[in-house]
Design an enzyme around this catalytic site. Structure first.
Site, PDB file in Angstrom:
ATOM      1  N   LYS A  15       5.972   3.244   3.382  1.00  0.00           N
ATOM      2  CA  LYS A  15       7.341   3.013   3.887  1.00  0.00           C
ATOM      3  C   LYS A  15       8.031   1.943   3.069  1.00  0.00           C
ATOM      4  O   LYS A  15       7.392   1.119   2.405  1.00  0.00           O
ATOM      5  CB  LYS A  15       7.310   2.602   5.370  1.00  0.00           C
ATOM      6  CG  LYS A  15       6.471   1.345   5.707  1.00  0.00           C
ATOM      7  CD  LYS A  15       7.179   0.032   5.491  1.00  0.00           C
ATOM      8  CE  LYS A  15       6.244  -1.157   5.697  1.00  0.00           C
ATOM      9  NZ  LYS A  15       6.790  -2.427   5.192  1.00  0.00           N
ATOM     10  N   ASP A 143       2.888  -2.107  11.914  1.00  0.00           N
ATOM     11  CA  ASP A 143       3.481  -1.019  11.121  1.00  0.00           C
ATOM     12  C   ASP A 143       2.811   0.333  11.368  1.00  0.00           C
ATOM     13  O   ASP A 143       3.257   1.351  10.824  1.00  0.00           O
ATOM     14  CB  ASP A 143       3.374  -1.324   9.611  1.00  0.00           C
ATOM     15  CG  ASP A 143       4.321  -2.437   9.185  1.00  0.00           C
ATOM     16  OD1 ASP A 143       5.213  -2.805   9.972  1.00  0.00           O
ATOM     17  OD2 ASP A 143       4.156  -2.943   8.057  1.00  0.00           O
TER      18      ASP A 143
HETATM   19  P1  ATP Z   1       1.089  -5.227   5.570  1.00  0.00           P
HETATM   20  O1  ATP Z   1       0.942  -3.903   6.288  1.00  0.00           O
HETATM   21  O2  ATP Z   1       0.210  -6.309   6.108  1.00  0.00           O
HETATM   22  O3  ATP Z   1       2.501  -5.616   5.282  1.00  0.00           O
HETATM   23  P2  ATP Z   1       0.865  -4.304   2.869  1.00  0.00           P
HETATM   24  O4  ATP Z   1       1.630  -3.086   3.175  1.00  0.00           O
HETATM   25  O5  ATP Z   1       1.508  -5.311   1.983  1.00  0.00           O
HETATM   26  O6  ATP Z   1       0.406  -5.001   4.183  1.00  0.00           O
HETATM   27  P3  ATP Z   1      -1.729  -3.078   2.671  1.00  0.00           P
HETATM   28  O7  ATP Z   1      -2.152  -2.369   1.445  1.00  0.00           O
HETATM   29  O8  ATP Z   1      -1.444  -2.272   3.867  1.00  0.00           O
HETATM   30  O9  ATP Z   1      -0.521  -3.978   2.240  1.00  0.00           O
HETATM   31  O10 ATP Z   1      -2.893  -4.105   3.068  1.00  0.00           O
HETATM   32  C1  ATP Z   1      -2.877  -5.503   3.038  1.00  0.00           C
HETATM   33  C2  ATP Z   1      -4.329  -6.019   3.150  1.00  0.00           C
HETATM   34  O11 ATP Z   1      -5.014  -5.392   4.232  1.00  0.00           O
HETATM   35  C3  ATP Z   1      -5.156  -5.666   1.918  1.00  0.00           C
HETATM   36  O12 ATP Z   1      -5.092  -6.693   0.970  1.00  0.00           O
HETATM   37  C4  ATP Z   1      -6.565  -5.484   2.468  1.00  0.00           C
HETATM   38  O13 ATP Z   1      -7.298  -6.685   2.404  1.00  0.00           O
HETATM   39  C5  ATP Z   1      -6.385  -5.152   3.946  1.00  0.00           C
HETATM   40  N1  ATP Z   1      -6.698  -3.745   4.312  1.00  0.00           N
HETATM   41  C6  ATP Z   1      -7.311  -3.348   5.433  1.00  0.00           C
HETATM   42  N2  ATP Z   1      -7.407  -2.014   5.503  1.00  0.00           N
HETATM   43  C7  ATP Z   1      -6.852  -1.523   4.382  1.00  0.00           C
HETATM   44  C8  ATP Z   1      -6.654  -0.207   3.878  1.00  0.00           C
HETATM   45  N3  ATP Z   1      -7.070   0.885   4.533  1.00  0.00           N
HETATM   46  N4  ATP Z   1      -5.992  -0.092   2.722  1.00  0.00           N
HETATM   47  C9  ATP Z   1      -5.550  -1.192   2.071  1.00  0.00           C
HETATM   48  N5  ATP Z   1      -5.752  -2.455   2.477  1.00  0.00           N
HETATM   49  C10 ATP Z   1      -6.386  -2.627   3.635  1.00  0.00           C
END
Ligand code: ATP
Length: 308
Positions: A15, A143
């Site tokens: 998103k 989210d």
């Molecule tokens: P957020 O949803 O917290 O805003 P983001 O969209 O910036 O995060 P994501 O890739 O969703 O980033 O993940 C952030 C952190 O969550 C990663 O650095 C990782 O340590 C942890 N994490 C837990 N589960 C997952 C997953 N399935 N995929 C990616 N990261 C994950």
């Protein structure tokens, strides 16, 4: 119970936040939000197969070295939460193919969690229905409900209280991905510090935390020219503070033909709104010619759904 499939493939989108207003930080650490999410055509693919215990493997088009493979993984937590709430004693093996950058502010982990809920619900024949799946999603992260829902939606509360937003047509976006991710809690923390140095106290909410009607109107008309000037992200300032390269890229994208550029969520991914597909391809190519990792996507697209 319905008959149980042998394996289930679910696809869930990343998103961008077309609008992200951040208000007061609550005692539980979450900030009050008024946001508009749009699901875009960059996907996580989750394959679920029956197993005796719970296991996980991850690969993908993006750097997956930061993805935990244990109970810290949101997809693993989703599978276990569903098993526990539906009183299921089977296990699952989850294979995740990531297309959404890790820690990129595009909710890739949340998409994995939403996909795992839908996949396990089908695999185990629990048929929880959208209301109960939504409730489980909200327990996993702010989210996650949107990743289930997809499309374009207004999120308030922690971002998990969703109302669908009417959006006509399609919007063309160019994403600029970063090799180095940003920690969401750190970006929110920096916002609090910035605000405490200004007139406002960190805990002071902004005067109004509603999504402006101009944003909703522009989405309804499907006019990118109308949407561009009203897009906003309160997390942009704290995200670019340590990353001057993002500021430069934001200027370049507009110079190359985008209507505007914005930090997606907590960053560091940038999202450039373009007047149409041809302009988006030109912006993508121009950004790539400067050595940046740019990708043309479109939105809105559906939320987590079973494929095939
Ligand atoms: P957020 O949803 O917290 O805003 P983001 O969209 O910036 O995060 P994501 O890739 O969703 O980033 O993940 C952030 C952190 O969550 C990663 O650095 C990782 O340590 C942890 N994490 C837990 N589960 C997952 C997953 N399935 N995929 C990616 N990261 C994950």
């Amino acid at each position: 119970m319905a008959s149980r499939p042998h394996a289930v493939h679910v696809r869930a989108p990343g998103k961008i936040n077309v609008y992200l207003g951040v208000g007061r930080r609550h005692d539980d650490g979450y900030h009050a939000l008024a946001t508009v999410f749009q699901a875009v055509s960059l996907y996580e693919d989750v394959h679920a197969e029956p197993a005796t215990g719970f296991s996980l493997e991850v690969d993908g088009d993006v750097d997956v070295s930061g993805v935990p493979l244990d109970d810290r993984n949101l997809a693993m937590r989703a599978a276990k939460l569903l098993a526990q709430s539906a009183d299921i004693d089977s296990g699952v093996h989850l294979r995740i193919r990531k297309g959404v950058p890790v820690a990129g502010g595009m909710g890739g982990g949340s998409a994995d969690a939403a996909a795992a809920l839908v996949a396990c619900d089908a695999l185990w024949g629990t048929e929880l229905g959208s209301h109960r799946l939504h409730a489980l999603a909200a327990r996993l992260g702010a989210d996650v409900p949107f990743a289930l829902h997809g499309g374009t939606a207004i999120g308030v509360g922690r971002g998990d209280e969703l109302t669908p937003a009417l959006a006509r047509g399609r919007f063309d976006w160019v994403l600029v991905l970063s090799e180095q991710g940003l920690s969401t809690p750190e970006v929110y923390g920096r916002l609090d510090v910035i605000r405490s140095h200004g007139e406002a106290v960190a805990d002071d909410p902004p005067p109004s935390l509603d999504v402006p009607s101009a944003v909703l109107h522009a989405l309804r008309t499907g006019d990118a020219h109308e949407l561009a000037p009203v897009m906003m992200n309160d997390l942009e300032a704290p995200a670019v503070l340590d990353r001057p390269d993002l500021e430069l890229a934001l200027v370049d994208g507009v110079r190359f033909g985008a209507l505007t550029g914005i930090v997606s969520g907590s960053g560091p991914t940038l999202a450039f709104l373009c007047p149409g597909p041809d302009a988006a391809r030109a912006v993508q190519d121009a950004l790539r010619s400067t050595g940046r990792d740019a990708l043309h996507v479109h939105g809105p697209v559906p939320g987590a759904r079973i494929i095939g």
